[in-house]
Scaffold this motif. Sequence first.
Motif, PDB file in Angstrom:
ATOM      1  N   TYR A 247      45.778  44.156  50.391  1.00  0.00           N
ATOM      2  CA  TYR A 247      44.833  43.611  49.410  1.00  0.00           C
ATOM      3  C   TYR A 247      43.502  43.232  50.054  1.00  0.00           C
ATOM      4  CZ  TYR A 247      49.014  43.038  46.515  1.00  0.00           C
ATOM      5  OH  TYR A 247      50.161  43.259  45.803  1.00  0.00           O
ATOM      6  N   ILE A 248      42.433  43.356  49.269  1.00  0.00           N
ATOM      7  CA  ILE A 248      41.156  42.701  49.548  1.00  0.00           C
ATOM      8  C   ILE A 248      40.972  41.636  48.471  1.00  0.00           C
ATOM      9  CG2 ILE A 248      38.641  42.919  49.613  1.00  0.00           C
ATOM     10  CD1 ILE A 248      38.958  45.732  50.658  1.00  0.00           C
ATOM     11  N   ALA A 259      34.108  44.831  46.293  1.00  0.00           N
ATOM     12  CA  ALA A 259      35.469  44.722  46.823  1.00  0.00           C
ATOM     13  C   ALA A 259      36.340  45.871  46.344  1.00  0.00           C
ATOM     14  CB  ALA A 259      36.077  43.374  46.414  1.00  0.00           C
ATOM     15  N   LYS A 260      36.196  46.240  45.067  1.00  0.00           N
ATOM     16  CA  LYS A 260      37.029  47.314  44.522  1.00  0.00           C
ATOM     17  C   LYS A 260      36.660  48.671  45.119  1.00  0.00           C
ATOM     18  CE  LYS A 260      38.651  45.212  40.262  1.00  0.00           C
ATOM     19  NZ  LYS A 260      38.764  45.280  38.794  1.00  0.00           N
ATOM     20  N   MET A 271      42.809  41.410  44.697  1.00  0.00           N
ATOM     21  CA  MET A 271      43.402  40.231  44.102  1.00  0.00           C
ATOM     22  C   MET A 271      42.415  39.074  44.226  1.00  0.00           C
ATOM     23  SD  MET A 271      47.164  38.464  44.887  1.00  0.00           S
ATOM     24  CE  MET A 271      47.636  39.940  45.743  1.00  0.00           C
ATOM     25  N   VAL A 272      42.539  38.099  43.357  1.00  0.00           N
ATOM     26  CA  VAL A 272      41.626  36.955  43.359  1.00  0.00           C
ATOM     27  C   VAL A 272      42.033  35.923  44.407  1.00  0.00           C
ATOM     28  CG1 VAL A 272      40.798  34.968  42.041  1.00  0.00           C
ATOM     29  CG2 VAL A 272      40.961  37.214  40.945  1.00  0.00           C
ATOM     30  N   ILE A 303      51.811  36.443  48.149  1.00  0.00           N
ATOM     31  CA  ILE A 303      52.044  37.862  47.806  1.00  0.00           C
ATOM     32  C   ILE A 303      51.389  38.776  48.836  1.00  0.00           C
ATOM     33  CG2 ILE A 303      51.497  39.678  46.133  1.00  0.00           C
ATOM     34  CD1 ILE A 303      51.731  37.505  43.938  1.00  0.00           C
ATOM     35  N   ALA A 304      50.124  38.477  49.178  1.00  0.00           N
ATOM     36  CA  ALA A 304      49.363  39.352  50.064  1.00  0.00           C
ATOM     37  C   ALA A 304      49.865  39.325  51.500  1.00  0.00           C
ATOM     38  CB  ALA A 304      47.887  38.958  50.045  1.00  0.00           C
ATOM     39  N   LEU A 305      50.473  38.222  51.890  1.00  0.00           N
ATOM     40  CA  LEU A 305      50.854  38.047  53.292  1.00  0.00           C
ATOM     41  C   LEU A 305      52.309  38.435  53.582  1.00  0.00           C
ATOM     42  CD1 LEU A 305      48.967  34.695  53.968  1.00  0.00           C
ATOM     43  CD2 LEU A 305      48.387  36.946  54.876  1.00  0.00           C
TER      44      LEU A 305
END
Length: 306
Positions: A247-248, A259-260, A271-272, A303-305
């Motif tokens: 994710y960024i 970012a996208k 993701m925010v 989630i991202a980690l």
Amino acid sequence: MIRSKKVLYIAVMAIFAVILTGCGSAASSKANLVQGKVNVVTSFYPLYEFTQAIGGEYVNAINLVPAGVEPHDWSPKSRDIKNMTQAQVFVYQGAGFEGWVKDFLGSLSPDSTLKVVEASKGADLIKTSENKEEFDPHAWLSPLNAVKMANNIKMALISADPAHKDVFEQNYANYAAKLTDLDARYKKELGQTSKKEIAVSHQAFAYLCRDYGLTQLAIMGLSPDAEPTAQDLKKMNEYIKDHNLKYIFFEELVSDKLAKTLAKDAKVDTMVLNPIEGLTQEQVKAGDNYISIMDKNLKNLVIALQ
């Protein structure tokens, strides 16, 4: 390959120009001073929430930066200056966050009774790598720093309205306990993740990273409108690949197009991760606040980690 990277860079910079066009809104707070209460003007959202939580019914808090407006490039208009001048308390972040504050304070009359609070004073600040005499102003993203900032506000409210000292002390204690609980949740959840690196659009999360053992790489600098270079974009791509990131993170008050675009090139998702510099209109209507958004940030980080 070289040509494709060049095309990507040109496309990204074109998007960035559009982003800049949308920054620095001229919007102004429409709130009014109220007789019979301690009128407190705050420079941006977190300070407004801390003030409301501590002051309760005895305080009329006015947040200068309207919902949906990014505060880095915002500056006060005549109505705002009038409210600040006539209020009992003015709270600003400090650490270089509000470029306009020095001029405002310099314009105050020598006999002004305005109580001025630099909220970040006494907080555990991080010096920037670019200039050792400057600080990263995003101190509120450390819940433990937020406790110190809220205490500075509490002391000013007691000074302005000593008759309600006990109420302010109790409200502060209640809110500080919520911030301490938030810190405990972050320590527990982030202490269990397999990854410790995050890719972000805005270099706002140094305090969060310091407190919870993470490392950030940002597309842009301390201000969300700092222009990325070709080298910055290349470095981000390499960072994502080296750490196998999925994710960024982007923020809601600034366009997510950059970012996208980078996420698409790196074949990852977005993701925010909210720096809580302000709320959107939708968040205001939903009743979101500092703690609820920090909890959403925690959920997304976990989630991202993984």
